[in-house]
Each structure stands twice: as structure tokens, then as C-alpha cells.
Design an enzyme around this catalytic site. Sequence first.
Site, PDB file in Angstrom:
ATOM      1  N   LYS A   1       0.833  -1.209   0.000  1.00 33.86           N
ATOM      2  CA  LYS A   1       0.000   0.000   0.000  1.00 33.86           C
ATOM      3  C   LYS A   1       0.861   1.250   0.000  1.00 33.86           C
ATOM      4  CE  LYS A   1      -1.395   1.613   4.015  1.00 33.86           C
ATOM      5  NZ  LYS A   1      -1.312   2.955   4.584  1.00 33.86           N
ATOM      6  N   ASN A   2       1.879   1.275   0.896  1.00 33.36           N
ATOM      7  CA  ASN A   2       2.648   2.512   1.060  1.00 33.36           C
ATOM      8  C   ASN A   2       3.659   2.751  -0.065  1.00 33.36           C
ATOM      9  OD1 ASN A   2       1.162   3.139   3.250  1.00 33.36           O
ATOM     10  ND2 ASN A   2       2.749   2.636   4.769  1.00 33.36           N
TER      11      ASN A   2
ATOM     12  N   CYS B   1      -4.444  13.144  13.188  1.00 27.75           N
ATOM     13  CA  CYS B   1      -5.016  11.855  12.847  1.00 27.75           C
ATOM     14  C   CYS B   1      -4.942  10.999  14.098  1.00 27.75           C
ATOM     15  CB  CYS B   1      -4.271  11.210  11.693  1.00 27.75           C
ATOM     16  SG  CYS B   1      -2.684  10.580  12.165  1.00 27.75           S
TER      17      CYS B   1
ATOM     18  N   ARG C   1       1.064  14.640  13.386  1.00 25.21           N
ATOM     19  CA  ARG C   1       1.570  14.446  12.028  1.00 25.21           C
ATOM     20  C   ARG C   1       1.461  15.687  11.125  1.00 25.21           C
ATOM     21  NH1 ARG C   1      -0.785   8.935   9.774  1.00 25.21           N
ATOM     22  NH2 ARG C   1       1.066   8.824   8.499  1.00 25.21           N
TER      23      ARG C   1
ATOM     24  N   ASP D   1       4.927   0.616  11.962  1.00 22.63           N
ATOM     25  CA  ASP D   1       3.725  -0.029  11.426  1.00 22.63           C
ATOM     26  C   ASP D   1       3.596  -1.490  11.863  1.00 22.63           C
ATOM     27  OD1 ASP D   1       3.068   2.333  10.230  1.00 22.63           O
ATOM     28  OD2 ASP D   1       3.708   1.763   8.213  1.00 22.63           O
TER      29      ASP D   1
ATOM     30  N   ARG E   1      -8.624  -0.274   4.843  1.00 23.46           N
ATOM     31  CA  ARG E   1      -7.829   0.791   4.211  1.00 23.46           C
ATOM     32  C   ARG E   1      -6.506   0.241   3.700  1.00 23.46           C
ATOM     33  NH1 ARG E   1      -7.319   6.190   7.546  1.00 23.46           N
ATOM     34  NH2 ARG E   1      -6.045   6.516   5.722  1.00 23.46           N
TER      35      ARG E   1
HETATM   36  N1  EPU Z   1       6.664  14.733  10.730  1.00 26.63           N
HETATM   37  C1  EPU Z   1       6.706  16.062  11.033  1.00 26.63           C
HETATM   38  N2  EPU Z   1       6.616  16.958   9.998  1.00 26.63           N
HETATM   39  C2  EPU Z   1       6.455  16.576   8.707  1.00 26.63           C
HETATM   40  C3  EPU Z   1       6.430  15.195   8.406  1.00 26.63           C
HETATM   41  C4  EPU Z   1       6.539  14.284   9.453  1.00 26.63           C
HETATM   42  O1  EPU Z   1       6.841  16.454  12.183  1.00 26.63           O
HETATM   43  O2  EPU Z   1       6.374  17.444   7.821  1.00 26.63           O
HETATM   44  C5  EPU Z   1       6.784  13.739  11.815  1.00 26.63           C
HETATM   45  C6  EPU Z   1       5.516  12.911  11.997  1.00 26.63           C
HETATM   46  O3  EPU Z   1       4.557  13.572  12.783  1.00 26.63           O
HETATM   47  C7  EPU Z   1       6.056  11.648  12.617  1.00 26.63           C
HETATM   48  C8  EPU Z   1       7.420  11.494  11.961  1.00 26.63           C
HETATM   49  O4  EPU Z   1       7.754  12.781  11.454  1.00 26.63           O
HETATM   50  O5  EPU Z   1       6.208  11.831  13.996  1.00 26.63           O
HETATM   51  C9  EPU Z   1       7.510  10.501  10.835  1.00 26.63           C
HETATM   52  O6  EPU Z   1       6.437  10.676   9.937  1.00 26.63           O
HETATM   53  P1  EPU Z   1       6.535  10.359   8.380  1.00 26.63           P
HETATM   54  O7  EPU Z   1       6.411  11.657   7.647  1.00 26.63           O
HETATM   55  O8  EPU Z   1       7.692   9.493   8.076  1.00 26.63           O
HETATM   56  O9  EPU Z   1       5.188   9.532   8.185  1.00 26.63           O
HETATM   57  P2  EPU Z   1       4.311   9.561   6.888  1.00 26.63           P
HETATM   58  O10 EPU Z   1       5.164   9.743   5.710  1.00 26.63           O
HETATM   59  O11 EPU Z   1       3.146  10.457   7.082  1.00 26.63           O
HETATM   60  C10 EPU Z   1       4.475   7.005   6.357  1.00 26.63           C
HETATM   61  C11 EPU Z   1       3.526   5.849   6.207  1.00 26.63           C
HETATM   62  C12 EPU Z   1       2.971   5.478   7.587  1.00 26.63           C
HETATM   63  C13 EPU Z   1       4.159   5.099   8.483  1.00 26.63           C
HETATM   64  C14 EPU Z   1       5.171   6.260   8.540  1.00 26.63           C
HETATM   65  C15 EPU Z   1       6.422   5.920   9.315  1.00 26.63           C
HETATM   66  C16 EPU Z   1       2.657   6.181   3.977  1.00 26.63           C
HETATM   67  C17 EPU Z   1       1.517   6.554   3.112  1.00 26.63           C
HETATM   68  N3  EPU Z   1       2.455   6.244   5.303  1.00 26.63           N
HETATM   69  O12 EPU Z   1       3.731   8.074   6.917  1.00 26.63           O
HETATM   70  O13 EPU Z   1       2.137   4.359   7.397  1.00 26.63           O
HETATM   71  O14 EPU Z   1       3.708   4.807   9.769  1.00 26.63           O
HETATM   72  O15 EPU Z   1       5.561   6.632   7.206  1.00 26.63           O
HETATM   73  O16 EPU Z   1       7.040   4.824   8.767  1.00 26.63           O
HETATM   74  O17 EPU Z   1       3.724   5.830   3.496  1.00 26.63           O
HETATM   75  C18 EPU Z   1       0.393   2.841   7.935  1.00 26.63           C
HETATM   76  O18 EPU Z   1       0.584   2.292   6.836  1.00 26.63           O
HETATM   77  O19 EPU Z   1      -0.315   2.331   8.841  1.00 26.63           O
HETATM   78  C19 EPU Z   1       1.038   4.131   8.202  1.00 26.63           C
HETATM   79  C20 EPU Z   1       0.613   4.970   9.146  1.00 26.63           C
END
Ligand code: EPU
Length: 434
Positions: free
Chosen positions: A22-23, A117, A122, A305, A397
Site C-alpha cells: 500500500k505505502n 489523525c 503528524r 507499522d 484501508r
Molecule cells: N513529521 C513532522 N513533519 C512533517 C512530516 C513528518 O513532524 O512534515 C513527523 C511525523 O509527525 C512523525 C514522523 O515525522 O512523527 C515521521 O512521519 P513520516 O512523515 O515518516 O510519516 P508519513 O510519511 O506520514 C508514512 C507511512 C505510515 C508510516 C510512517 C512511518 C505512507 C503513506 N504512510 O507516513 O504508514 O507509519 O511513514 O514509517 O507511506 C500505515 O501504513 O499504517 C502508516 C501509518
Amino acid sequence: MERIRIVGGRPLEGTVRISGAKNASLPDVCAALLTDGQVVLHNVPEVRDIRTMGRVLADLGAAVDFRVGGTVAIQAGRITSVEATYDLVKTMRASVLVLGPLVARAGRARVSLPGGCAIGARPIDLHLRALEKMGAKIHVESGYVEARAERLRGAEVAFDMVTVTGTENVMMAASLAEGETVIRKAAQEPEIEDLAALLVAMGAKIEGAGSPTIRIRGVEKLGGAEHTVIPDRIETGTFIGACAVAGGDIEVRNCQPAHLRPVIEKLRETGIRIEEGPNNMRVRAPRTLRASDVTTEPHPGFPTDMQAQYMALMTQAAGTSTITETIFENRYMHVGELQRMGANIRVDGRKAVVTGHTPLSGAQVMATDLRASACLLLAALAARGETIVDRIYHLDRGYYRIDEKLRGIGADIERVGQGGRRATDAVVSAEPTA
Ligand code: EPU
């Protein structure tokens, strides 16, 4: 609203086939916005988040064709709108992945802020700062991010913390920018490499994906491409966990063991026997699981995850384990439900201490997010009696027909409608929430 009913205590035997990630599929689908050519993706899981992303792209003017067998063909011949509305973004944070491609291709984007969320605040500040460095003018107003740039220019983007979708947004934007972009402290997840492989097939110049430094030399134009998405490493880990708590001996097919290195190492420490093949694994549950501490980290660390599913395992392990969640500040919502089933867990900030080997008993529980739902399924497989998991749209999802897959390897599980009647359509009709 549909629910899942599970009667625990049955060991798992047989073969399960893992779906596409998915990701990885989510950014791959968005990459199609960077070209007027056709992008054909294979091994895409037909889960709700992918359908939602299809709708986001269709709203922007792309033709999105879901074909049977996990193939999706996307053609964004013309971008007719640059707006991702709150209605769609609120249901799925990953919609923010259209931001980079839209600014790079159309020079403009208007994307709703995702807001908080279930698993934490996030924010997307890192995405926005990176695009600003690349020359985008960014305004946040009335809950929307507005970004504009005639043409983005290459820049040095040094992230303060590792962000998966942030890295993906910058990779996509930089592919069409003028000059070279260097991303430092880039996410190293396998999904990043998958996106890079697709972008390169489209004509992008990218080096270093999968390492902390990624270099992207922008090109004038990208073309269509055909690409097969990597298997879902979290679905793979979830099935290993299912076998471990239920007992049994299963073969997991169409997976990529190399992408699960930290998960496999940790699970072996708990006594699970895992034999790796090139694209498959044999998993044998131990008589008794052993407790082992874990800390979530960006790849190549233990993935957040998998934290909830790992906790379900630890409730059944001999000994006490400490689980430390370092990525998200609120990812313990499954704890309350596990406690209702008889688990002994104490949460103190980012740490959860699990005293294992407590018998679980079936209960009515509620799914709160995607991975928490998977955790509850695992607990239910280990529990005595019947568990009803409510709000399973969270599960749908990100897991493709997980109930059917588990039934296929011997679990006593079925999807039931509100009145307890067996649901016939396995891929559900409930609306997702944030
Ligand atoms: N963060 C910030 N600012 C930003 C971006 C991130 O503070 O601009 C923080 C977040 O709040 C968090 C950390 O950085 O504390 C890491 O977040 P990241 O941006 O890596 O998460 P994401 O890209 O939103 C993806 C996956 C998530 C997975 C995380 C961590 C996708 C679509 N989603 O989220 O997947 O948990 O990376 O590996 O790729 C899931 O599949 O259940 C899921 C939540």
C-alpha cells in the site's frame, strides 16, 4: 457497518499470498501526475486507501483505470484541477503526496491540510519547507496549503527528521525541477526505492534511493512507464505474527524477505522459526514465545507499522517486554482494547511494558486505526472464545481481504454485517474516517 468475528485457538496451516505494498502504491500512483504519458502499475493492492487516491487523481483530471488482478493504468493527459479537497484529504493523509507532483507539473497546487489523525499530530511542515527551498511560494490559508512555482529549482534539502512521504514528495518534485536536488537525512524505506525505480523508468535521474542521501537531477519532461510494485512488508510481518500467536506452520508467498530484515531478526529472537527463500518464507510458531524489547525506528529499524502487532505477540510471550514507540506520539490506542481482552500492559509516555503469558479471552473490541486493527485480529486469534472487531473499515484501508486470507490458512474468521449476518462482499462498503 461491518465487523469481523473470530474464534481463537486454531493453529494456522497452509499458504498465504502477500499483496502489493500500500505505502509504495500510494506515491507510485501520484507519480503518474508528473507525466502526460500512461503509467501502468502492477501488483497494486485494491485496498480502500488506493481507491481513495484514485479518486483524488480523478478529481485532478487523470483517467484512472483499475483493472482486474491488481493493475492500475493512469493517464494524466491534462491536469484540469490543482485542488485536493478537505473531503478526500481528511480521509487519508497520504493525499498530501499530490503536492510535489502538482507544483512540479502544473506550477500550482491547493491541498487541504491533513490535520491531526488517530496516531498523532503528524504535521507536514517538513514537506512545505523543502518545497519552499526549491522555490515554491507557499501560503497556508483557511486550512489549505497553496503552493506556486513557475518552475521548481534544485536545492539542498536537509530534513530535520526522517519523513517517508516528505522524502517522496521532494523526489517527485525534484524530478521535474531545474538542476540538482540533494536530499539529506532521506527516508530509506523500501517504498522509497520502489518510487525511485518507477521515476527512473519514467525518465528521472535519481541516485542513492535507499540511502540517507538521494541526488536527483531534474529533467524537462517525464514519460509513461510500466512498473510492478514491491510486496507489502507490513502485511508480511502481520501474517508472521498471526502464525506466531495462533500456532502453526505457514508459507508466506510473494514477499520480499530482504525488506523485513529488522522484523525477521526481532521475531526470531522471540523464538519464531523463519526460513527465508528468495520470494517466500516458511514460518513456524514456537511452543512458547519469548519476550523481547523493541524500539520503533525509521528503516532499517523496527517499523512503527509493526508495533501494534508485535504488542499482541508480546502479550502471549513468556516474560516482560518493553516496547518503545519513537515515531508517533499516540500510537497505543490498541492497548485499552488488549487490556479488555485480558492483557497486562502499562503505558508510560512512549514506553509500554507488557507482562506476557496472560490468557486472552474473546471480547467485543473496536479498531481505531489500521495497524491497531491488525493487532486486535492477532489478539483474537490467540484468545479463548469469540471476538468481534468493530469499525473494520480501518483494516480495509490497508489490508487486502485479510479475513479471507486468514480463513484460507485455517482461522475461524468471518465478516459479518451489523445484525450478525455474514457479509457477502468482502471488500466492504463502509466510509473511512481520518
Ligand atoms: N513529521 C513532522 N513533519 C512533517 C512530516 C513528518 O513532524 O512534515 C513527523 C511525523 O509527525 C512523525 C514522523 O515525522 O512523527 C515521521 O512521519 P513520516 O512523515 O515518516 O510519516 P508519513 O510519511 O506520514 C508514512 C507511512 C505510515 C508510516 C510512517 C512511518 C505512507 C503513506 N504512510 O507516513 O504508514 O507509519 O511513514 O514509517 O507511506 C500505515 O501504513 O499504517 C502508516 C501509518
